[in-house]
Design a protein around this motif. Structure first.
Motif, PDB file in Angstrom:
ATOM      1  N   VAL A  36     -28.130 -82.791   8.166  1.00 23.58           N
ATOM      2  CA  VAL A  36     -27.593 -81.451   8.441  1.00 23.58           C
ATOM      3  C   VAL A  36     -28.751 -80.524   8.833  1.00 23.58           C
ATOM      4  O   VAL A  36     -29.704 -80.340   8.066  1.00 23.58           O
ATOM      5  CB  VAL A  36     -26.825 -80.912   7.218  1.00 23.58           C
ATOM      6  CG1 VAL A  36     -26.335 -79.487   7.478  1.00 23.58           C
ATOM      7  CG2 VAL A  36     -25.630 -81.822   6.917  1.00 23.58           C
ATOM      8  N   CYS A  40     -27.429 -74.782  10.903  1.00 26.87           N
ATOM      9  CA  CYS A  40     -26.051 -75.074  11.309  1.00 26.87           C
ATOM     10  C   CYS A  40     -25.040 -74.550  10.296  1.00 26.87           C
ATOM     11  O   CYS A  40     -25.146 -74.805   9.100  1.00 26.87           O
ATOM     12  CB  CYS A  40     -25.881 -76.578  11.461  1.00 26.87           C
ATOM     13  SG  CYS A  40     -24.228 -77.030  11.986  1.00 26.87           S
ATOM     14  N   GLY A  82     -20.216 -81.125  14.112  1.00 32.35           N
ATOM     15  CA  GLY A  82     -20.431 -82.517  13.800  1.00 32.35           C
ATOM     16  C   GLY A  82     -20.922 -83.345  14.999  1.00 32.35           C
ATOM     17  O   GLY A  82     -21.257 -82.814  16.037  1.00 32.35           O
ATOM     18  N   ASN A 112     -25.231 -86.634  20.194  1.00 39.98           N
ATOM     19  CA  ASN A 112     -26.634 -86.357  19.970  1.00 39.98           C
ATOM     20  C   ASN A 112     -27.463 -87.477  20.562  1.00 39.98           C
ATOM     21  O   ASN A 112     -27.047 -88.641  20.541  1.00 39.98           O
ATOM     22  CB  ASN A 112     -26.916 -86.204  18.468  1.00 39.98           C
ATOM     23  CG  ASN A 112     -26.618 -84.789  18.015  1.00 39.98           C
ATOM     24  OD1 ASN A 112     -26.657 -83.862  18.816  1.00 39.98           O
ATOM     25  ND2 ASN A 112     -26.298 -84.622  16.756  1.00 39.98           N
TER      26      ASN A 112
HETATM   27  S1  SF4 Z   1     -23.403 -80.159  14.238  1.00 38.81           S
HETATM   28 FE1  SF4 Z   1     -25.268 -80.228  15.470  1.00 38.81          FE
HETATM   29  S2  SF4 Z   1     -26.481 -78.528  14.669  1.00 38.81           S
HETATM   30 FE2  SF4 Z   1     -24.903 -78.954  13.127  1.00 38.81          FE
HETATM   31  S3  SF4 Z   1     -25.879 -80.386  11.689  1.00 38.81           S
HETATM   32 FE3  SF4 Z   1     -24.821 -81.609  13.223  1.00 38.81          FE
HETATM   33  S4  SF4 Z   1     -26.382 -82.063  14.763  1.00 38.81           S
HETATM   34 FE4  SF4 Z   1     -27.161 -80.365  13.526  1.00 38.81          FE
END
Ligand code: SF4
Length: 382
Positions: A36, A40, A82, A112
């Motif tokens: 996390v 965010c 997410g 990602n």
């Molecule tokens: S949603 Fe994106 S910014 Fe948020 S914890 Fe997951 S990877 Fe990180």
């Protein structure tokens, strides 16, 4: 005779969804992330492959409930989070196949860089995903470290190549500016590096310090402070570099090659109805808005037991929805119908005189400089 009269009487078609307009936009929230990030504020957490699989089974149950309740003909479908690209392929396949045949003209998956494999990318394509939104954020290793991101700049290039090899042409790259310690030179290098990769769409968001995040606490403790001037300079840098490279700013944080604007987000900004699946997801239909509670365990438990997921609901009024459309519309290059603000003609004229807005063909829109002040300007009219 009476029977014959009855059967020959003209029957009005029965409306199975009285008073409801067809919903055109679907959002599916996957709350899992590998780690996390400290800035965010989305509803996210880590989880095992087994947890992800039972979560997907619950999503399928929620989908079943929603499609029996609402008239849905989705034009856009957005797998967000997410990190939906983390979902095991067998689980994602079940989900995508259940949602099909979607009538969408745009299906997006957020990913990602370190979660994309050639096998996954090929399967996403085969399942009808046409658009991938990649969480790149920066090409500067120091900025990525501050943001708590796990990928490295070289992962981004590799991921773009994998996606293109699988046939993806419609790729968005998400970037963040205004990060503590990020210099304008670093931001410029990131923009130039991403432009060189030629994605179809680039989102450039200013970092916000959201409550209940480590970043928020660091700012409250005086470890970091916001630098508004630097952020404004970065916004201007993004605007001029991206526009010069052929990307058009169509919303304060979004730039696209012609014809590659995100239809899903445009639906939100125009105030269309949408349904959201998954814990934490919002839905807005007519004058009802609800959010599924931010708790994956309770979400899965309720649906598995044949109940609705726990929700919080609020009633809206036509006036609230009109204001929302006005505020969101002012952030976009489409602008708003001038008729919405006619009563404030003097204010509108003043903004035009200051070069912050323009009026043409009955449409009032902010200029790129005006969009910098979009929220404050919207406040003048609501
Ligand atoms: S949603 Fe994106 S910014 Fe948020 S914890 Fe997951 S990877 Fe990180």
């Amino acid at each position: 005779m009476a029977l014959a009269l009855l059967s020959s009487a003209r029957r009005e078609p029965i409306d199975p969804y009285p008073g409801l307009e067809t919903v055109r936009h679907l959002y599916v929230h996957t709350p899992f992330c590998a780690t996390v990030c400290p800035y965010c504020a989305f509803y996210v957490h880590t989880g095992s492959a087994a947890e992800m699989r039972s979560f997907v089974e619950a999503l399928l149950l929620e989908w079943d409930r929603l499609r029996r309740t609402y008239p849905i003909a989705a034009r856009t479908l957005y797998f967000g989070g997410g990190t939906p690209s983390l979902l095991p392929l067998d689980a994602f396949r079940r989900l995508a196949e259940a949602l099909r045949p979607w009538e969408s003209v745009e299906a997006t998956l957020e990913a990602n860089p370190r979660t994309v494999t050639p096998e996954k990318a090929a399967a996403w394509r085969e399942l009808g995903i046409g658009r991938v939104s990649l969480g790149v954020q920066s090409l500067d290793p120091a900025v990525l470290r501050t943001l708590g991101r796990r990928h490295r700049p070289r992962d981004v290039e590799r991921t773009m190549a994998v996606l293109r090899e699988a046939g993806f042409e419609n790729i968005n790259v998400d970037l963040i500016f205004g990060v503590p310690g990020q210099s304008i030179a670093s931001w410029k290098e990131t923009l130039e590096g991403v432009i060189a990769m030629a994605p179809a769409h680039i989102s450039a968001y200013e970092l916000t310090y959201e409550e209940d995040t480590p970043f928020f606490e660091a700012r409250a403790a005086g470890v970091w402070r916001e630098d508004e001037e630097r952020s404004i300079a970065m916004y201007r840098e993004a605007w001029s570099l991206l526009e010069a490279a052929g990307y058009r700013q169509y919303e304060i944080s979004n730039y696209a090659r012609p014809g590659r604007e995100c239809l899903h987000n445009q639906g939100y900004w125009m105030g269309d109805d949408y349904l959201g699946l998954g814990p934490g997801a919002f839905s807005t239909v007519g004058l009802r808005r609800w959010q599924n509670r931010r708790h994956t365990g309770r979400y899965v438990a309720a649906l598995s037991a044949g109940r609705e997921p726990p929700r919080e609901e609020e009633g809206l009024s036509e006036e609230v929805r009109r204001r929302e459309r006005l505020m969101l519309g002012l952030r976009t290059s489409r602008g708003i119908p001038y008729s919405w603000i006619e009563g404030e003609a003097e204010r509108a004229r003043a903004l035009i005189g200051q070069g912050l807005a323009e009026l043409s063909d009955g449409t009032f829109r902010l200029t790129p400089e005006g969009r910098l002040l979009a929220d404050g300007i919207a406040g003048l009219f609501v």
